[in-house]
Scaffold this motif. Structure first.
Motif, PDB file in Angstrom:
ATOM      1  N   HIS A  42       0.817  -1.217   0.000  1.00 18.45           N
ATOM      2  CA  HIS A  42       0.000   0.000   0.000  1.00 18.45           C
ATOM      3  C   HIS A  42       0.853   1.271   0.000  1.00 18.45           C
ATOM      4  N   THR A  44      -4.262  -0.416  -8.762  1.00 18.99           N
ATOM      5  CA  THR A  44      -5.204  -1.248  -8.001  1.00 18.99           C
ATOM      6  C   THR A  44      -6.387  -0.431  -7.523  1.00 18.99           C
ATOM      7  N   LYS A  45      -6.094   0.771  -7.049  1.00 26.28           N
ATOM      8  CA  LYS A  45      -7.156   1.633  -6.553  1.00 26.28           C
ATOM      9  C   LYS A  45      -8.128   2.030  -7.661  1.00 26.28           C
ATOM     10  N   SER A  46      -7.605   2.199  -8.879  1.00 28.77           N
ATOM     11  CA  SER A  46      -8.473   2.591  -9.989  1.00 28.77           C
ATOM     12  C   SER A  46      -9.461   1.488 -10.351  1.00 28.77           C
ATOM     13  N   CYS A  74      -0.110   0.664  -6.771  1.00 31.46           N
ATOM     14  CA  CYS A  74      -1.191   0.961  -5.824  1.00 31.46           C
ATOM     15  C   CYS A  74      -2.279   1.813  -6.483  1.00 31.46           C
ATOM     16  N   LYS A  75      -1.841   2.763  -7.273  1.00 25.83           N
ATOM     17  CA  LYS A  75      -2.794   3.612  -7.989  1.00 25.83           C
ATOM     18  C   LYS A  75      -3.594   2.797  -8.989  1.00 25.83           C
ATOM     19  N   SER A 110       2.925   4.073  -2.014  1.00 26.79           N
ATOM     20  CA  SER A 110       2.954   4.624  -3.364  1.00 26.79           C
ATOM     21  C   SER A 110       4.375   4.590  -3.918  1.00 26.79           C
ATOM     22  N   GLU A 113     -10.826  -0.500  -7.964  1.00 24.09           N
ATOM     23  CA  GLU A 113     -11.705  -0.734  -6.824  1.00 24.09           C
ATOM     24  C   GLU A 113     -13.021   0.027  -6.991  1.00 24.09           C
ATOM     25  N   LYS A 121     -16.180   4.399  -2.995  1.00 22.57           N
ATOM     26  CA  LYS A 121     -16.866   4.510  -1.706  1.00 22.57           C
ATOM     27  C   LYS A 121     -17.809   5.711  -1.721  1.00 22.57           C
TER      28      LYS A 121
END
Length: 518
Positions: free
Chosen positions: A113, A183-185, A180-181, A115, A187, A190
């Motif tokens: 996690h 992976t976050k893209s 990480c970016k 960056s 998800e 929220k």
């Protein structure tokens, strides 16, 4: 061979607005399997001498792109030296390993996690794809982690090249890539209100992602209920923010430039002036639906090519089985021929040994006859003297008979006249123009007049191994890296080593006697 310094070598910036830049960036994203990777700057590497050398070698063969990370640029192959002089190998036996397919940047020092958006460097090179016996290319079979969790093979292939003329530096790229970016893209968003639940709707009036509970609470009033809300993934939230104006949402799409455009791009940005200002813009939603529909339609050309490749793979596998079966049949023929030759040798040997043993038995009998006669004479001497005197004349007569060596010969009839004539030749049938010998094992005793009585076995074979590409070049050897017309004019060949393994020091197949003797 490495070249010396050249004043014509250039490293020119590649403008971000050019199609080449877009093509290069998408190629990097494809290799990284990341849609968030971005090229910060790119430079075109131009070395005329290396280009001429590469084009001369790689004419009419398949050429592929290969990304090379800085960790591979060691020793004499530093970034500056590669651009200035090309790649250099310390010795002809050494080379460099290149890969085609998915890139795996070194992220070992990165914590989970954490960056890692620092700028990285990578070099894009062209390399030849000629993969043949005897060439300077090797295919590395097998790779740890080559299978994904889904079980589908990862698109990744490794090669080792041993000639500097096989690789040509093309671009030096500075890029940003943060796993990480990425992976976050991927998800699910929220809720912007409670920041706990997964968002289900997007409110364009509030520019917010909301979960069902917060959507109900915030839009209960008369005016708030008029807000236009769409399901997540089906509205404006899909398109995100402008790449050039990060605080503005993407609203349009330029079908000529093939890029998304925000209001600022149209008013003061890249589509405000010049030729681009006259480009027709369409709604980003409309463009998305059109492209989505096109993407759902399979490319008929690629599907046809894919089917052709699958058919060819099946044909290659069938041919491989046929080659193995052919090899087994040829081995059986060689073994049978070997057994026949050995049977002939054993028969000749038995015949000669029978004669020699007969001679030995007769000679021993004659020797025993003489010894027996003389031993009996000694026996008589020890007895009665009158009887000995009486028998002496008889004994002398027997001695006289043995004086005649009428049936004794001091020569041997059996000669060492067995020799090997002929040979086994494993060859390739070249379509009626005569068999081309690939492997030949023969023993003829140095006699130029020896008559060839051996066998020739025709066939063909392919070549494979854990590292494929070594060995002498045979005429007609081709691979998938050659154009089809060239492939059709040639045939693959292989040397069989079964002959040497089976026959050891006696590879020829016929035993013969010289002369009339045994």
């Amino acid at each position: 061979m490495a070249t010396g310094p050249n004043k014509d070598v250039k490293k020119a910036p590649l403008p971000p607005t050019t199609p080449d830049f877009a093509h290069l960036e998408y190629g990097l994203q494809l290799a990284l399997n990341s849609s968030t990777a971005r090229i910060v700057s790119a430079f075109v590497v131009s070395n005329p001498h290396l280009s001429v050398q590469f084009e001369k070698r790689c004419k009419d063969i398949l050429v592929q792109n290969s990304w090379i990370e800085p960790s591979q640029l060691i020793g004499a192959n530093t970034e500056d030296e590669v651009i200035r002089r090309g790649f250099q190998f310390a010795a002809p036996s050494q080379g460099i390993k290149l890969s085609v397919g998915v890139l795996h940047p070194n992220t070992q020092s990165q914590q989970p996690h954490e960056s890692s958006s620092q700028i990285k460097k990578i070099l894009l090179c062209k390399r030849d794809k000629l993969f043949l016996m005897g060439t300077d290319s090797f295919y590395v079979v097998g790779r740890d982690g080559q299978q994904k969790q889904s079980g589908k093979p990862e698109y990744y292939h490794e090669y080792v090249i041993k000639s500097t003329a096989q690789i040509l530096p093309m671009y030096l790229v500075h890029y940003e890539f943060d796993p990480c970016k990425e992976t976050k893209s991927r998800e699910k968003a929220k809720c912007d209100n409670c920041e706990a639940e997964v968002a289900t709707v997007y409110c364009s009036s509030d520019a917010a992602n909301l979960c069902n509970k917060c959507d109900t609470q915030l839009h209960t009033s008369k005016f708030a209920s008029r807000h236009i809300r769409t399901a997540i993934g089906k509205g404006a939230d899909v398109f995100g923010h402008c790449r050039h104006h990060s605080d503005k949402k993407i609203e349009f799409f330029c079908s000529q430039c093939h890029i998304p455009v925000c209001v600022y791009c149209k008013m003061v940005g890249n589509h405000a002036n010049g030729e681009a200002a006259r480009h027709q813009l369409v709604s980003v939603s409309e463009a998305y639906q059109t492209v989505l529909q096109e993407a759902r339609t399979l490319d008929p050309v690629l599907q046809s090519r894919r089917q052709e490749i699958m058919n060819q793979i099946g044909a290659v596998n069938q041919r491989a089985k046929a080659v193995e079966k052919m090899s087994e049949q040829i081995e059986t023929q060689i073994e049978e021929t070997y057994k026949r030759a050995m049977a002939e040798l054993h028969a000749i040997t038995r015949e000669k040994m029978t004669v020699l043993q007969g001679d030995e038995f007769e000679l021993k009998r004659q020797l025993g006859e003489i010894d027996h006669l003389e031993e009996y004479l000694k026996y008589q001497q020890q007895g009665d003297a009158t009887q000995f005197l009486f028998s002496w004349s008889r004994h002398s007569a027997y001695r006289s008979e043995l004086h005649d060596f009428k049936f004794f010969k001091n020569t041997i009839d059996v000669e060492l006249d067995v020799k090997v004539v002929g040979a086994i030749s494993v060859c390739v049938d070249d379509g009626g123009r005569g068999a081309s010998v690939v492997s030949n094992g023969s023993i003829n005793g140095g006699s130029a007049a020896t008559k060839l009585l051996g066998k020739q076995i025709a066939g063909s074979a392919a070549i494979a191994g854990p590292m494929i590409g070594s060995g002498p070049i045979k005429a007609g050897m081709v691979g998938m890296g050659m154009p089809r017309k060239i492939q059709e004019r040639r045939i693959q060949r292989r040397t069989s080593d079964f002959f040497a393994e089976s026959l050891a020091m006696t590879p020829a197949m016929n035993w013969a006697n010289d002369g009339d003797g045994l």
